[in-house]
Design a protein around this motif. Structure first.
Motif, PDB file in Angstrom:
ATOM      1  N   TRP A  64      12.213  -5.080  -8.575  1.00 31.26           N
ATOM      2  CA  TRP A  64      11.337  -4.325  -9.470  1.00 31.26           C
ATOM      3  C   TRP A  64      10.159  -5.161  -9.938  1.00 31.26           C
ATOM      4  CZ3 TRP A  64      10.707   0.537  -9.627  1.00 31.26           C
ATOM      5  CH2 TRP A  64      11.750   1.379  -9.285  1.00 31.26           C
ATOM      6  N   VAL A  65      10.406  -6.430 -10.204  1.00 33.57           N
ATOM      7  CA  VAL A  65       9.312  -7.314 -10.606  1.00 33.57           C
ATOM      8  C   VAL A  65       8.285  -7.401  -9.483  1.00 33.57           C
ATOM      9  CG1 VAL A  65       8.721  -9.728 -11.107  1.00 33.57           C
ATOM     10  CG2 VAL A  65      10.637  -8.633 -12.289  1.00 33.57           C
ATOM     11  N   LYS A  66       8.756  -7.495  -8.251  1.00 39.21           N
ATOM     12  CA  LYS A  66       7.857  -7.577  -7.096  1.00 39.21           C
ATOM     13  C   LYS A  66       7.073  -6.277  -6.900  1.00 39.21           C
ATOM     14  CE  LYS A  66       5.977  -9.795  -4.162  1.00 39.21           C
ATOM     15  NZ  LYS A  66       5.077 -10.707  -4.788  1.00 39.21           N
ATOM     16  N   VAL A  67       7.770  -5.146  -6.995  1.00 41.12           N
ATOM     17  CA  VAL A  67       7.125  -3.848  -6.789  1.00 41.12           C
ATOM     18  C   VAL A  67       6.046  -3.600  -7.843  1.00 41.12           C
ATOM     19  CG1 VAL A  67       7.521  -1.352  -6.903  1.00 41.12           C
ATOM     20  CG2 VAL A  67       9.020  -2.789  -5.527  1.00 41.12           C
ATOM     21  N   SER A 103       4.321  -5.934  -9.413  1.00 45.32           N
ATOM     22  CA  SER A 103       3.391  -7.059  -9.509  1.00 45.32           C
ATOM     23  C   SER A 103       1.967  -6.607  -9.204  1.00 45.32           C
ATOM     24  CB  SER A 103       3.782  -8.175  -8.536  1.00 45.32           C
ATOM     25  OG  SER A 103       3.323  -7.879  -7.233  1.00 45.32           O
ATOM     26  N   PRO A 104       0.963  -7.347  -9.702  1.00 42.77           N
ATOM     27  CA  PRO A 104      -0.429  -6.973  -9.424  1.00 42.77           C
ATOM     28  C   PRO A 104      -0.851  -7.220  -7.973  1.00 42.77           C
ATOM     29  CG  PRO A 104      -0.335  -8.949 -10.763  1.00 42.77           C
ATOM     30  CD  PRO A 104       1.072  -8.454 -10.628  1.00 42.77           C
ATOM     31  N   ARG A 105       0.041  -7.732  -7.141  1.00 43.58           N
ATOM     32  CA  ARG A 105      -0.250  -7.892  -5.721  1.00 43.58           C
ATOM     33  C   ARG A 105       0.259  -6.705  -4.904  1.00 43.58           C
ATOM     34  NH1 ARG A 105       0.189 -12.519  -7.983  1.00 43.58           N
ATOM     35  NH2 ARG A 105      -1.122 -14.268  -7.452  1.00 43.58           N
ATOM     36  N   PHE A 106       1.354  -6.076  -5.371  1.00 45.94           N
ATOM     37  CA  PHE A 106       1.920  -4.963  -4.617  1.00 45.94           C
ATOM     38  C   PHE A 106       1.640  -3.599  -5.248  1.00 45.94           C
ATOM     39  CE2 PHE A 106       5.247  -1.947  -3.464  1.00 45.94           C
ATOM     40  CZ  PHE A 106       5.041  -1.905  -2.096  1.00 45.94           C
ATOM     41  N   ALA A 107       1.674  -3.490  -6.560  1.00 50.33           N
ATOM     42  CA  ALA A 107       1.486  -2.186  -7.212  1.00 50.33           C
ATOM     43  C   ALA A 107       0.176  -1.501  -6.802  1.00 50.33           C
ATOM     44  CB  ALA A 107       1.593  -2.324  -8.730  1.00 50.33           C
ATOM     45  N   PRO A 108      -0.958  -2.231  -6.653  1.00 44.67           N
ATOM     46  CA  PRO A 108      -2.175  -1.547  -6.183  1.00 44.67           C
ATOM     47  C   PRO A 108      -2.026  -0.964  -4.771  1.00 44.67           C
ATOM     48  CG  PRO A 108      -2.719  -3.679  -7.117  1.00 44.67           C
ATOM     49  CD  PRO A 108      -1.229  -3.618  -7.020  1.00 44.67           C
ATOM     50  N   VAL A 109      -1.253  -1.647  -3.927  1.00 52.96           N
ATOM     51  CA  VAL A 109      -0.994  -1.132  -2.575  1.00 52.96           C
ATOM     52  C   VAL A 109      -0.162   0.140  -2.681  1.00 52.96           C
ATOM     53  CG1 VAL A 109       0.102  -1.621  -0.355  1.00 52.96           C
ATOM     54  CG2 VAL A 109      -1.160  -3.424  -1.536  1.00 52.96           C
ATOM     55  N   LEU A 110       0.858   0.114  -3.530  1.00 52.31           N
ATOM     56  CA  LEU A 110       1.694   1.289  -3.749  1.00 52.31           C
ATOM     57  C   LEU A 110       0.850   2.475  -4.212  1.00 52.31           C
ATOM     58  CD1 LEU A 110       4.439   2.731  -4.151  1.00 52.31           C
ATOM     59  CD2 LEU A 110       4.509   1.689  -6.424  1.00 52.31           C
ATOM     60  N   LEU A 111      -0.015   2.254  -5.194  1.00 58.08           N
ATOM     61  CA  LEU A 111      -0.857   3.336  -5.699  1.00 58.08           C
ATOM     62  C   LEU A 111      -1.830   3.851  -4.637  1.00 58.08           C
ATOM     63  CD1 LEU A 111      -1.589   2.054  -9.306  1.00 58.08           C
ATOM     64  CD2 LEU A 111      -0.222   4.054  -8.657  1.00 58.08           C
ATOM     65  N   CYS A 112      -2.409   2.944  -3.835  1.00 57.60           N
ATOM     66  CA  CYS A 112      -3.354   3.411  -2.805  1.00 57.60           C
ATOM     67  C   CYS A 112      -2.615   4.185  -1.717  1.00 57.60           C
ATOM     68  CB  CYS A 112      -4.201   2.268  -2.257  1.00 57.60           C
ATOM     69  SG  CYS A 112      -3.683   1.500  -0.745  1.00 57.60           S
TER      70      CYS A 112
END
Length: 183
Positions: free
Chosen positions: A35-38, A40-49
């Motif tokens: 959850w911390v990884k998902v 994170s500001p490195r992955f969450a923007p990818v998830l949103l896009c």
């Protein structure tokens, strides 16, 4: 470039695994660490896009725009929901990044402050006025890639470079305007 059809969950998994490997990890572990990884500001923007793009493909315009706006407000990154982006996308940092490319291949690394877009106003989102990035492209911090140019497979764009002509496969482009470097 992108040989497969967009599939949300497998591509998100590939994005997450690639991000972990670039950061020195080799697997997705369950529980709190995942959850911390998902988030994170490195992955969450990818998830949103990815979610915004999926909504765009389903013609859910309001949801697509809302997710894109959330990405902009929280992470400072503006990504056109209609931009086709292959799996393995990685953002080391996001602030000030604008992605209005026509397409981005798999395993792209895009640093902060990057602009990928048209040279002029292009509200119609025309293919001929938007950059295309092939697979395994890296775009350095502050770089600008403008117009209907193509960055070939494995091309690299140096920090603060301004690319207004196509870059061949495996080349490094640096400077303003960007030129191919021999180093």
């Amino acid at each position: 470039m992108m040989a497969t059809t967009f599939r949300l969950i497998p591509w998100l998994r590939e994005d997450l695994l690639r991000g972990l490997s670039l950061e020195g990890n080799t697997s997705i572990s369950g529980g709190w660490r995942l959850w911390v990884k998902v988030l994170s500001p490195r992955f969450a923007p990818v998830l949103l896009c990815r979610l915004a793009h999926s909504c765009h493909r389903h013609r859910w315009g309001a949801a697509s725009k809302a997710l894109s706006m959330l990405n902009f407000v929280i992470f400072g990154i503006e990504i056109a929901a209609r931009c086709e982006i292959g799996p393995g996308l990685y953002f080391p940092h996001t602030q000030g990044t604008v992605i209005g490319a026509w397409s981005i291949g798999k395993n792209a690394v895009i640093y902060q402050g990057v602009t990928l877009g048209a040279k002029e106003l292009d509200f119609a989102y025309s293919e001929v006025s938007r950059p295309r990035l092939d697979d395994n492209v890296t775009v350095g911090a502050g770089a600008k890639v403008l117009g209907g140019v193509r960055l070939g497979h494995g091309a690299r764009v140096g920090a603060n470079a301004v690319v207004i002509t196509s870059i061949p496969e495996g080349a490094l482009a640096v400077g303003v305007p960007a030129k191919i470097s021999n180093t």
